[in-house]
Design an enzyme around this catalytic site. Structure first.
Site, PDB file in Angstrom:
ATOM      1  N   CYS A 119       0.840  -1.205   0.000  1.00  0.00           N
ATOM      2  CA  CYS A 119       0.000   0.000   0.000  1.00  0.00           C
ATOM      3  C   CYS A 119       0.873   1.252   0.000  1.00  0.00           C
ATOM      4  O   CYS A 119       0.640   2.194  -0.766  1.00  0.00           O
ATOM      5  CB  CYS A 119      -0.924  -0.034   1.226  1.00  0.00           C
ATOM      6  SG  CYS A 119      -2.114   1.310   1.263  1.00  0.00           S
ATOM      7  N   CYS A 203      -0.947   8.557   7.288  1.00  0.00           N
ATOM      8  CA  CYS A 203      -2.322   8.348   6.852  1.00  0.00           C
ATOM      9  C   CYS A 203      -3.225   8.053   8.055  1.00  0.00           C
ATOM     10  O   CYS A 203      -2.762   7.534   9.080  1.00  0.00           O
ATOM     11  CB  CYS A 203      -2.383   7.167   5.886  1.00  0.00           C
ATOM     12  SG  CYS A 203      -1.479   7.463   4.357  1.00  0.00           S
ATOM     13  N   CYS A 231       7.864   3.900   5.429  1.00  0.00           N
ATOM     14  CA  CYS A 231       6.941   3.649   4.325  1.00  0.00           C
ATOM     15  C   CYS A 231       7.673   3.312   3.034  1.00  0.00           C
ATOM     16  O   CYS A 231       7.054   2.881   2.076  1.00  0.00           O
ATOM     17  CB  CYS A 231       6.059   4.868   4.107  1.00  0.00           C
ATOM     18  SG  CYS A 231       6.993   6.363   3.758  1.00  0.00           S
TER      19      CYS A 231
END
Ligand code: SF4
Length: 239
Positions: A119, A203, A231
């Site tokens: 993701c 997020c 990330c």
């Protein structure tokens, strides 16, 4: 662009210098092919404020993953009201997001670390590649104390992952308190989530506030018991 020998000399010279000196050097050498990666963290706003004092319409980019907090979008509005910036907002490829969600579900990141990283790859890392196209240098708000993966970052690096362009980390040796001192003294806008206990903001589904005794990045992907808590925008080896 910059030889290894020159890189060593630059880092020796700039290690004790103030962030604004590094930014001035970067702007002089690379503008307009230099851009700030603004993930709306406190550090990024400090750098944005400094940049606005040394160059007209600095290039800035934001990656909108599609899963950001409303407070983060509000901050973008504040930034564009306060600063005259050449701002670009990058989004993930909608087809890649649609395929990923169809295959693994809308909240796939809770299912495994591999899916969480997928993701992040689709929503963050791939848009980053587009944001850096045509650039000779980029600027980040990374600090050494943020994470073990960042403890050895240098103020000036060659980013092999992103085409060998230069990566500037002017706040590398700053501590958390220095960031907030600067914000208060210079009336810099910041994400209101910091007032609600957040210390590192990403997020919505992957960020939570932290307790005073917790590590600032403990609220990122808090369900992961181990791992690098990154990330993929920065954690890969940069020489
Ligand atoms: Fe996806 Fe969470 Fe990474 Fe955002 S932080 S890109 S929602 S896994």
């Amino acid at each position: 662009m910059i030889s290894r020998e020159e890189l060593e000399k630059l880092n020796s010279y700039f290690e004790e210098k103030e962030p604004i000196e590094i930014l001035k050097w970067g702007i002089e050498k690379f503008h307009p092919k230099i851009t700030l990666a603004c993930s709306l963290q406190a550090e990024d706003l400090v750098i944005l404020d400094m940049l606005s004092k040394i160059v007209k319409r600095p290039k800035v980019f934001i990656i909108d993953t599609g899963r950001l907090h409303q407070e983060t979008y509000d901050l973008i509005e504040q930034i564009t009201s306060k600063y005259d910036v050449d701002l670009s907002i990058y989004f993930p490829d909608y087809k890649e997001v649609e395929e990923m969600v169809k295959k693994y579900g809308i909240n796939l990141f809770y299912k495994s670390i591999e899916l969480r990283k997928l993701c992040c790859e689709i929503r963050k890392v791939r848009p980053l590649k587009r944001a850096l196209e045509g650039m000779d240098a980029w600027i980040t708000g990374l600090r050494r104390e943020q994470n073990f993966t960042r403890s050895k970052i240098r103020k000036i690096e060659i980013d092999e992952i992103n085409g060998g362009i230069v990566k500037l980390n002017p706040l590398a040796d700053w501590v958390y308190e220095q960031v907030w001192d600067y914000i208060k003294k210079n009336n810099v806008p910041y994400n209101k989530l910091y007032d609600k206990g957040y210390k590192s903001i990403g997020c919505v589904p992957c960020t939570r506030p932290v307790k005073p005794w917790e590590h600032p990045r403990a609220g990122r992907w808090w369900w992961e018991q181990s791992g690098d808590k990154e990330c993929g925008l920065h954690y890969r080896e940069v020489k």
